[in-house]
Scaffold this motif. Structure first.
Motif, short mmCIF file in Angstrom:
data_model
loop_
_atom_site.label_atom_id
_atom_site.label_comp_id
_atom_site.label_asym_id
_atom_site.label_seq_id
_atom_site.Cartn_x
_atom_site.Cartn_y
_atom_site.Cartn_z
N HIS A 151 0.82 -1.21 0.00
CA HIS A 151 0.00 0.00 0.00
C HIS A 151 0.86 1.27 0.00
N SER A 152 2.17 1.12 0.19
CA SER A 152 3.04 2.29 0.16
C SER A 152 3.70 2.49 -1.20
N LEU A 153 3.45 1.57 -2.14
CA LEU A 153 4.03 1.67 -3.48
C LEU A 153 3.08 2.43 -4.41
N VAL A 154 3.66 3.14 -5.36
CA VAL A 154 2.87 3.94 -6.30
C VAL A 154 2.40 3.06 -7.45
N PRO A 155 1.09 2.94 -7.67
CA PRO A 155 0.59 2.09 -8.76
C PRO A 155 0.53 2.83 -10.09
N TYR A 156 0.43 2.06 -11.16
CA TYR A 156 0.14 2.62 -12.48
C TYR A 156 -1.36 2.91 -12.56
N GLN A 157 -1.72 3.98 -13.26
CA GLN A 157 -3.12 4.30 -13.52
C GLN A 157 -3.45 3.89 -14.96
N VAL A 158 -4.44 3.05 -15.11
CA VAL A 158 -4.80 2.53 -16.43
C VAL A 158 -6.27 2.84 -16.70
N PRO A 159 -6.58 3.59 -17.73
CA PRO A 159 -7.99 3.89 -18.06
C PRO A 159 -8.78 2.63 -18.40
N PHE A 160 -10.04 2.62 -18.01
CA PHE A 160 -10.90 1.47 -18.30
C PHE A 160 -10.87 1.11 -19.78
N ASN A 161 -10.95 2.12 -20.65
CA ASN A 161 -11.09 1.84 -22.08
C ASN A 161 -9.76 1.55 -22.77
N ALA A 162 -8.65 1.47 -22.00
CA ALA A 162 -7.34 1.19 -22.61
C ALA A 162 -7.05 -0.31 -22.64
N VAL A 163 -7.76 -1.08 -21.83
CA VAL A 163 -7.51 -2.53 -21.76
C VAL A 163 -8.84 -3.28 -21.76
N ALA A 164 -8.82 -4.45 -22.41
CA ALA A 164 -9.97 -5.35 -22.35
C ALA A 164 -9.87 -6.20 -21.08
N LEU A 165 -10.99 -6.71 -20.64
CA LEU A 165 -11.06 -7.42 -19.37
C LEU A 165 -11.80 -8.74 -19.56
N ARG A 166 -11.27 -9.79 -18.90
CA ARG A 166 -11.92 -11.10 -18.99
C ARG A 166 -11.66 -11.90 -17.72
N VAL A 167 -12.73 -12.45 -17.13
CA VAL A 167 -12.59 -13.39 -16.02
C VAL A 167 -12.58 -14.79 -16.63
N ILE A 168 -11.51 -15.54 -16.37
CA ILE A 168 -11.29 -16.81 -17.06
C ILE A 168 -12.14 -17.94 -16.49
N HIS A 169 -12.15 -18.09 -15.18
CA HIS A 169 -12.56 -19.35 -14.56
C HIS A 169 -14.04 -19.45 -14.24
N THR A 170 -14.79 -18.35 -14.35
CA THR A 170 -16.20 -18.40 -14.01
C THR A 170 -16.94 -17.26 -14.70
N ASP A 171 -18.26 -17.34 -14.72
CA ASP A 171 -19.07 -16.27 -15.30
C ASP A 171 -19.39 -15.23 -14.24
N VAL A 172 -19.13 -13.97 -14.56
CA VAL A 172 -19.41 -12.86 -13.65
C VAL A 172 -20.32 -11.87 -14.37
N ALA A 173 -21.40 -11.47 -13.71
CA ALA A 173 -22.30 -10.49 -14.30
C ALA A 173 -21.55 -9.17 -14.51
N PRO A 174 -21.78 -8.48 -15.63
CA PRO A 174 -21.08 -7.21 -15.88
C PRO A 174 -21.21 -6.20 -14.75
N SER A 175 -22.36 -6.23 -14.05
CA SER A 175 -22.56 -5.28 -12.96
C SER A 175 -21.66 -5.57 -11.76
N ASN A 176 -21.14 -6.81 -11.69
CA ASN A 176 -20.30 -7.20 -10.56
C ASN A 176 -18.83 -7.35 -10.92
N ILE A 177 -18.48 -7.03 -12.17
CA ILE A 177 -17.14 -7.33 -12.65
C ILE A 177 -16.07 -6.57 -11.87
N MET A 178 -16.35 -5.34 -11.45
CA MET A 178 -15.35 -4.55 -10.75
C MET A 178 -15.13 -5.07 -9.32
N TYR A 179 -16.17 -5.64 -8.73
CA TYR A 179 -15.99 -6.26 -7.42
C TYR A 179 -15.05 -7.46 -7.52
N ALA A 180 -15.13 -8.18 -8.63
CA ALA A 180 -14.28 -9.35 -8.83
C ALA A 180 -12.83 -8.94 -9.10
#
Length: 311
Positions: free
Chosen positions: A183-212
């Motif tokens: 938590h003391s390290l500086v992270p990279y900031q990545v815009p949502f629309n710069a990368v595609a996202l996929r959960v491999i191992h299970t189905d996640v509703a789009p409304s819950n994807i950020m919680y996952a």
């Protein structure tokens, strides 16, 4: 041979993030991953293939598929003490046995030459039987408790955690004596629309994807297609791509207002420019990373005792 994997980590020439510790749920994708990685082998140097330890039932059939796919010149088969379930993986056995996704060649008997003569197997006329032949080197250990599965299963989970911790160790500065908490390290900031996202191992509703995705271990990958999104994202893939993985990271936070992922990763910036896909699998961040955060007053981030099991 050089010791436990976490002690000598190196960046591979070609890597795919499978996202699970076992391939039982999706053996077809596992074979596709093996094909993809093997296609980049230039055959300029000898290649040692370390197969996995699942050799019972469908695991043995999958191993036959892999051997048939890769056509090795030699196979080293290590038997276990007092265990006769697995047959010797000779060229004939691989050639005629059905795998999980491949079929073996059919055997056909030749005409009997006479009473009392030896009856042998021959290939049907006109059939191409130029199957690759390998040499089998069979090792049978005689020391007690060789290959006891239960102990290996416990050790493998610990070794996976150690490998993740060893990888995260590259985030630490060699100039500082003390280990800095994440938590003391500086992270990279990545815009949502710069990368595609996929959960491999299970189905996640789009409304819950950020919680996952939040506080998760992700593969930083590169898909050949350009990521295009009319909105501010997130960009969700409908299928799991088989693509290059350039390294790993932790999604330390998700900023829903600014539409940003906060990602910690030791991958160098030159390689990060190629990343356009985040793959989330069933690989968990070791508990010690979350519960052992130094310098936190009050509740520890991402750790709670107020948990709702109905979620």
């Amino acid at each position: 041979l050089p010791g436990p994997p976490f002690t000598h980590q190196q960046m591979p020439s070609k890597m795919v993030y499978y996202g699970q510790t076992s391939c039982e749920q999706d053996t077809e994708r596992y074979l596709d991953v093996v094909k993809y990685v093997f296609s980049y082998y230039k055959k300029e140097v000898p290649l040692i293939i370390n197969t996995m330890g699942w050799v019972k039932g469908e695991g043995l059939l999958l191993l036959i598929d892999i051997i048939r796919l890769l056509s090795p010149s030699h196979i080293v088969q290590m038997d276990m003490c007092d265990w006769k379930v697995m047959p010797p993986l000779t060229s004939e056995h691989i050639h005629f046995s059905a795998g999980l996704h491949t079929k073996g060649k059919q055997q056909s008997k030749c005409k009997q030459l006479g009473v009392g003569s030896m009856e042998s197997w021959k290939y049907p006329e006109g059939e191409d039987m130029s199957a690759p032949q390998h040499k089998l080197l069979y090792v049978h250990p005689e020391f007690p408790r060789a290959g006891v599965a239960g102990e290996v299963r416990v050790h493998s989970s610990i070794l996976r955690d150690m490998s993740i911790l060893g990888y995260l160790g590259h985030l630490q500065s060699p100039d500082i004596g003390a280990v800095l908490p994440l938590h003391s390290l500086v992270p990279y900031q990545v815009p949502f629309n710069a990368v595609a996202l996929r959960v491999i191992h299970t189905d996640v509703a789009p409304s819950n994807i950020m919680y996952a995705v939040n506080a998760s271990w992700v593969g930083l990958c590169c898909i050949p297609e350009e990521v295009r999104c009319q909105s501010e994202g997130p960009v969700l893939l409908t299928q799991t791509p088989i693509c290059d993985c350039l390294g790993f990271g932790i999604v330390r936070g998700v900023d829903m207002e600014k539409k940003l992922y906060h990602i910690l990763t030791p991958v160098p910036p030159a390689n990060l420019r190629l990343v356009n896909c985040l793959l989330l699998g069933n690989i968990a961040i070791p508990n010690c990373v979350l519960v052992g955060q130094q310098g936190i007053e009050g509740e520890i981030p991402y750790v709670t005792s107020d948990y709702n099991y109905s979620i």
